[in-house]
Write a protein that holds these residues in place. Structure first.
Motif: not given
Length: 762
Positions: A404-411, A346-350, A376-380
């Protein structure tokens, strides 16, 4: 350019150590590599592949479906998300409309297993592709009856799976199908679908429609990225890149026209079961299910992980990154950054794609300096990140296991990173912190300590770390640090100095083996070698291995009746170097006597002649004196079980023997052959001062040795009596006038000491 700052805490001074004995001096717990940083808890913090912590985007839960799988995601101009669910039971294909506030409404329910792809058309309607044996439906954005716009059963190819959709500027719909691999184009106003192109692959897994009308497609089977000019009459698909992996799972494009692709699986073979497909009469076609789809459904990994590629606008390809233990399911370009949603962690990478020189048009414009780097910008809170959809203030992310649905913000959000709990192994004094950071003013550091592993069970409060690295927390066994990052702040490494309370060494076990000798081995200096190894690959799961204490393995010794070997196991919870002393005393004695001291090995052999025969015990004393002053050194000891030293053979009495019967036995026809024999009666008593008599044996006239039973048959006493009768043949040599025999007896004690006696019988 941001400069790196080293904020170093001084080593704990002696004035802080009153009442403390140091265990091999002050130690440092440091956290700096990616595999170390990812063990902590990151809230709004991105962890770079080189271990740097930076303030990053915040992720938040928008919608929880209560189901296992969310396969597809789309969004409209108002910020609403559309989630394609399914995969748990027949008739479970659903589309849910989710508002920015998280309110969900069902707008579609199908009989198929799952909604595999979603797109929002220019008129606000939602296009949904279902699988397997599915269709493409057009659903009114506000809800209502769905209309079928594409039915693969009506085509000649009859593909079983619909994997992805794309919508052109004119409203035409492109459909990626599998089993077999076909791309269809459906006219904007409806009507018969046309085959845009077919390939020899298993499936067309993903589509990307560029602003200029170029359609990009990724396949499963050969792992090819195709390019197709949709506006050119008679155009044919062009294989822009053949990836090193079997399946292309996702495509994305940046503002410069560079295309990014994710590949998974190994080419050439598959362990997945064939898909149920019916071919023409007399023709057998076997299709294999895409690896990424099976991995998401079964919550398993695809062998060899994933790779991410870039195909430049001029067509030059480049591999950017390999993720060994992650499956890339979706790619998106957001604010100039490439993001990858992955499973099964459940990782989101940049992804760092390197600098791009817009003034160049050839392959040289791609700077490969960023290749292989990521954050590694988010652990869902789910196993798989399945799909992205852009909204005004960031990206929506659909996940599976659970849906599920998550929101990853820009700020950049308020960012807090909490390290993993560190176990110092013993009660410790905490010294100063050492921090390597990009900016001394871009973060605050805090420390807390405790004596139980869980921080919620009675730990100290967080204490702020000063600019000189000092902080005040109670001594304890466990510690943890926390970094609060502000915009522009970063932390490369954090180290905490600590000093363990000295603990006495422990001798775990002592064994004594009489009759064995171990040859001394020349000790090798503990610091004679240094291991230089590469760190674990960023993002890789740490290897797990199990080993046993080499000191506990069987030790090979030489059999030697004149020796006694003592072996022991010992440990020190501080990790101190130890030395040992071996003492002995006889059973019933009060004082211990030194055999040998200053031993570095955990085995010692000595001559048994040093000890008179008798019952003894050995004591091993372990000391951490090699790393402590005499006043600070501590010891631990353990005594062995009682053992026996017996080097003296039994003492025999007089062996008496006499002939009691002489006889002749005749045999053969008419009993012409004669055999002369003699019967001898013998008696012997043997005594041993230390151990019981073990066994005895006799021999007549140098013949073979034969077992001899004592009176009572059981040989278990310090004194045994033997009374026996044996027969022997008489000599037949005429030259031997005297009729005599030699009877020999050997008696052994329990420790193989032996004595022999003989008697001449006439």
């Amino acid at each position: 350019m941001m400069r790196r700052v080293l904020v170093t805490g001084l080593v704990v001074g002696s004035s802080l150590l009153s009442g403390w004995a140091s265990a091999q001096g002050t130690k440092l717990w440091s956290v700096e590599r990616y595999d170390e940083m990812e063990k902590g808890n990151a809230e709004g913090v991105s962890i770079r592949s080189d271990g740097r912590l930076e303030a990053g985007p915040a992720s938040s839960l928008v919608y929880e479906s209560g189901k296992s799988y969310a396969w597809a995601l789309a969004s409209d101009a108002a910020g609403n998300g559309y989630v394609g669910l399914g995969g748990t039971a027949a008739g479970s294909a659903l589309v849910m409309k989710v508002t920015p506030e998280g309110a969900a409404t069902q707008i579609f329910a199908g009989k198929e297993l799952a909604v595999q792809a979603l797109r929002v058309a220019a008129d606000g309607s939602v296009l949904a592709a279902t699988s397997p044996d599915g269709k493409v439906y057009r659903i009114p954005g506000g809800g209502g009856a769905a209309v079928v716009v594409f039915d693969p059963a009506m085509t000649e190819e009859k593909p079983k799976y619909l994997w992805d959709l794309a919508v052109g500027k004119g409203g035409e719909v492109y459909v990626a199908a599998g089993a077999p691999a076909v791309v269809y184009r459906v006219p904007a106003g409806g009507g018969k679908a046309e085959v845009l192109f077919k390939t020899a692959d298993q499936h067309i897994r993903c589509l990307l429609l560029a602003p200029d009308g170029t359609l990009w497609a990724g396949s499963d089977g050969s792992g090819v990225v195709y390019r197709f000019a949709t506006g050119t009459v008679g155009a044919k698909p062009f294989a822009a890149y053949a990836a090193g992996r079997r399946e292309i799972t996702a495509l994305a494009m940046d503002a410069a026209g560079d295309v990014y692709a994710a590949g998974v699986g190994t080419k050439g073979h598959s362990t997945l079961p064939p898909l149920p497909v019916t071919g023409g009469v007399g023709v057998t076609i076997t299709f294999v299910q895409p690896g990424s789809s099976t991995a998401a459904g079964s919550n398993t990994l695809v062998p060899d992980g994933s790779e991410i590629y870039r195909i430049a606008a001029d067509g030059a390809p480049q591999k950017l990154l390999t993720l060994k233990d992650d499956v890339v399911y979706a790619l998106a370009v957001r604010n100039g950054s490439l993001l990858a949603a992955t499973g099964n962690r459940g990782r989101v990478y940049r992804i760092d794609v390197g600098k791009i020189d817009a003034g160049k048009t050839d392959a040289g414009r791609l700077d490969a300096s960023g290749s292989g780097r990521f954050s590694d910008v988010a652990h869902l809170e789910a196993s798989q990140g399945m799909a992205f959809a852009a909204v005004k203030d960031g990206l929506l992310i659909a996940t599976s296991n659970s849906g599920k649905v998550f929101r990853l913000g820009d700020a950049v959000a308020p960012a807090t990173y909490t390290s993993d709990v560190f176990d110092a192994q013993s009660f410790s004094q905490w010294g100063r912190a050492e921090v390597r950071a990009g900016s001394a003013a871009g973060f605050d550091l805090f420390v807390r300590s405790g004596n139980v592993e869980s921080p919620v069970m009675g730990w100290s409060e967080w204490a702020r770390v000063g600019r000189d690295g000092s902080f005040a927390v109670p001594p304890g066994r466990f510690v943890q640090w926390k970094a609060v990052l502000r915009s522009g702040g970063s932390v490369d490494a954090v180290g905490l100095n600590y000093l363990q309370r000295n603990l006495a060494p422990v001798v775990d076990e002592v064994v004594v083996q009489p009759g064995a000798r171990v040859t001394p081995v020349t000790p090798v200096a503990a610091n004679a070698t240094v291991q230089v190894a590469f760190p674990a690959a960023a993002g890789a799961t740490p290897a797990v291995s199990f080993s046993t204490d080499s000191n506990a393995a069987p030790l090979m010794a030489q059999k030697d009746k004149t020796a006694v070997t003592v072996r022991w196991m010992a440990h020190d919870d501080n990790g101190d170097d130890l030395m040992f002393a071996v003492w002995y005393r006889g059973v019933g004695e009060a004082n211990w006597r030194l055999l040998k001291d200053k031993i570095s090995e955990r085995v010692y052999s000595f001559d048994s002649a040093l000890l008179p025969d008798g019952r003894y015990e050995v004591k091993v004393v372990a000391s951490d004196a090699p790393v402590h002053t005499d006043a600070e050194a501590l010891t631990g000891e353990r005594a062995s079980e009682v053992f026996v030293v017996d080097t003296t053979p039994p003492v025999p009495g007089v062996l008496t023997a006499e002939v009691v019967v002489r006889g002749i036995t005749k045999s053969g026809a008419g009993k012409a052959n004669e055999y002369s024999w003699v019967r001898i009666h013998a008696a012997l008593e043997a005594r041993d001062a230390t151990s019981p008599i073990a066994h005895a044996e006799y021999s007549i006239d140098a013949g073979p040795w034969q077992y001899l039973e004592p009176k009572g048959k059981v040989s278990d006493s310090m004194t045994e009596v033997y009374d026996f009768t044996v027969e022997a043949p008489e000599a037949t040599d005429a030259a031997q006038d005297a009729k005599e025999h030699v009877l020999a007896v050997r008696v052994y004690d329990r420790y193989e000491n032996v004595v022999a006696v003989k008697a001449v019988v006439r």
